[in-house]
Design a protein around this motif. Structure first.
Motif, PDB file in Angstrom:
ATOM      1  N   THR A 191       0.864  -1.173   0.000  1.00 53.98           N
ATOM      2  CA  THR A 191       0.000   0.000   0.000  1.00 53.98           C
ATOM      3  C   THR A 191       0.904   1.227   0.000  1.00 53.98           C
ATOM      4  OG1 THR A 191      -1.894   1.100   1.014  1.00 53.98           O
ATOM      5  CG2 THR A 191      -0.323   0.087   2.527  1.00 53.98           C
ATOM      6  N   THR A 212      -2.380   4.107   5.382  1.00 51.80           N
ATOM      7  CA  THR A 212      -1.791   2.811   5.030  1.00 51.80           C
ATOM      8  C   THR A 212      -2.073   1.765   6.103  1.00 51.80           C
ATOM      9  OG1 THR A 212       0.374   3.393   5.957  1.00 51.80           O
ATOM     10  CG2 THR A 212       0.018   3.832   3.586  1.00 51.80           C
ATOM     11  N   GLU A 239       3.703  -1.336   3.965  1.00 52.09           N
ATOM     12  CA  GLU A 239       3.288   0.062   3.909  1.00 52.09           C
ATOM     13  C   GLU A 239       4.435   0.947   3.415  1.00 52.09           C
ATOM     14  OE1 GLU A 239       0.951   1.383   7.452  1.00 52.09           O
ATOM     15  OE2 GLU A 239       1.459  -0.633   8.180  1.00 52.09           O
TER      16      GLU A 239
END
Length: 153
Positions: A35, A75, A91
């Protein structure tokens, strides 16, 4: 088919629409999931001073508590949804023009699929407001799945 999936997020409801769809695909294909939160430095220049923008560009988010908290919250939501399904989500935070950063990240990490939400605007509204999702589609040769906000209505 899909080994690495990218879920760009800004923490908005529209971005969150893509999370479940992306995690469904990741689960099916046992894919790695990333992400990415991108601080739009063009927009930041309008509201922040030069010194703060330079910190952002150099990736020193830790020196800007509010910005770092917003990025982590966005995130972390994706990572938490992944954990609920037994999926690890890496993340990442970056700064720059969002569509360029997303396309570069996808290329650098050999991402097979980018999953993004869209407001579903069309016509004049899209031309006037622009669309990060639209620009990502034009900036990368990677597959992009667009989850339309209107589908949830």
């Amino acid at each position: 088919m899909y080994e690495r999936i990218l879920i760009p997020t800004d923490g908005s409801e529209t971005a969150e629409l893509a999370v479940e769809e992306a995690l469904d695909i990741a689960e099916k294909f046992d894919a790695e999931v990333y992400t990415l939160y991108v601080v739009d430095t063009d927009a930041a220049e309008l509201s922040l001073g030069t010194e703060q923008v330079e910190r952002i560009r150099s990736g020193r988010f830790g020196e800007m508590d509010e910005l770092e908290a917003r990025a982590r919250e966005a995130t972390e939501h994706v990572a938490a949804r992944g954990r609920e399904r037994g999926i690890d989500v890496a993340e990442h935070f970056r700064a720059g023009r969002p569509h360029d950063v997303i396309a570069d990240f996808a290329e650098d990490h050999d991402v097979d699929l980018v999953v993004m939400g869209s407001h579903g605007r069309s016509g004049v509204r899209r031309m006037l407001l622009g669309s990060v999702t639209e620009r990502v589609l034009r900036s990368t040769h990677r597959s992009v799945l667009v989850v339309d906000e209107r589908e949830g209505e």
